[in-house]
Scaffold this active site. Structure first.
Site: not given
Ligand code: SF4
Length: 209
Positions: A16, A172, A188
């Site tokens: 870390e 993401c 999301c």
């Molecule tokens: S759905 Fe939301 S969390 Fe998933 S990749 Fe797309 S923006 Fe990112």
């Protein structure tokens, strides 16, 4: 990653600290294993000469990290000696934060990964996901921590935290998130325009007169 398949507190803590300012690849390929070979335990590090520690850190940069790592290992070694036990890291976040070089993020990472505590971790990938999930452009740290604490899977915190890091690193991503395969897409709120979140901070360029 070797630091995710071990229960050794010291190994996890070391990773870390190294990863605070350095890419995984560099840490993995050039520093993590040689450092552990030279200083295999917290006690070995605590008893070591600072110059030897800095030598093993050479090229990794941000040398305050190495100095604080050495200082913390020394403190814990002395505490261990006073109690007649091998030095160890505290599991409590408030106690961890009191140690040199351990801030809020590192304390949470140690608690989450070394002690498998039900606390969230906070790093760039996780921040980005949380911002997109909640369409946050410029959240404060407090907001993000509150959301992260609400969101963490209390029953499987280790897997949850690892999954958040993996999703951030592979799905993401900053520029081209793959929402169609994302396991979080059903909750999301930012998936229609994910790259709007969070807003990139403008770099302030000093004006010379
Ligand atoms: S759905 Fe939301 S969390 Fe998933 S990749 Fe797309 S923006 Fe990112």
């Amino acid at each position: 990653m070797p630091w995710r398949t071990t229960n050794e507190l010291y190994h996890i803590y070391l990773s870390e600290v190294m990863l605070q300012q350095t890419q995984v690849k560099t840490v993995l390929e050039r520093y993590y294993f040689p450092f552990l070979k030279k200083f295999p335990t917290l006690k070995a590090l605590g008893d070591a000469n600072l110059d030897d520690v800095l030598k093993m850190w050479e090229g990794l940069g941000y040398y305050t990290r190495a100095k604080n790592l050495h200082k913390t290992a020394g403190l814990l070694t002395k505490q261990g000696q006073a109690r007649g036990i091998a030095p160890t890291l505290p599991s409590n976040i408030d106690e961890l934060i009191k140690l040199p070089g351990i801030g809020k993020n590192t304390a949470h990472a140690v608690a989450a990964f070394a002690y498998k505590k039900p606390v969230p971790i906070m790093e760039a990938n996780v921040k980005r996901i949380l911002c997109r999930l909640h369409t946050l452009k410029t959240p404060t740290d407090k907001e993000l921590w509150n959301i992260a604490y609400d969101f963490v899977d209390k029953k499987n915190p280790f897997d949850y935290n690892q999954a958040m890091m993996d999703i951030g690193a592979t799905v993401c991503t900053p520029k081209s998130p793959s929402c169609e395969v994302c396991p979080l897409s059903n909750i999301c709120q930012g998936k229609d325009e994910p790259t709007l979140y969070p807003t990139k901070k403008k770099r302030l360029v000093p004006i010379r007169e």
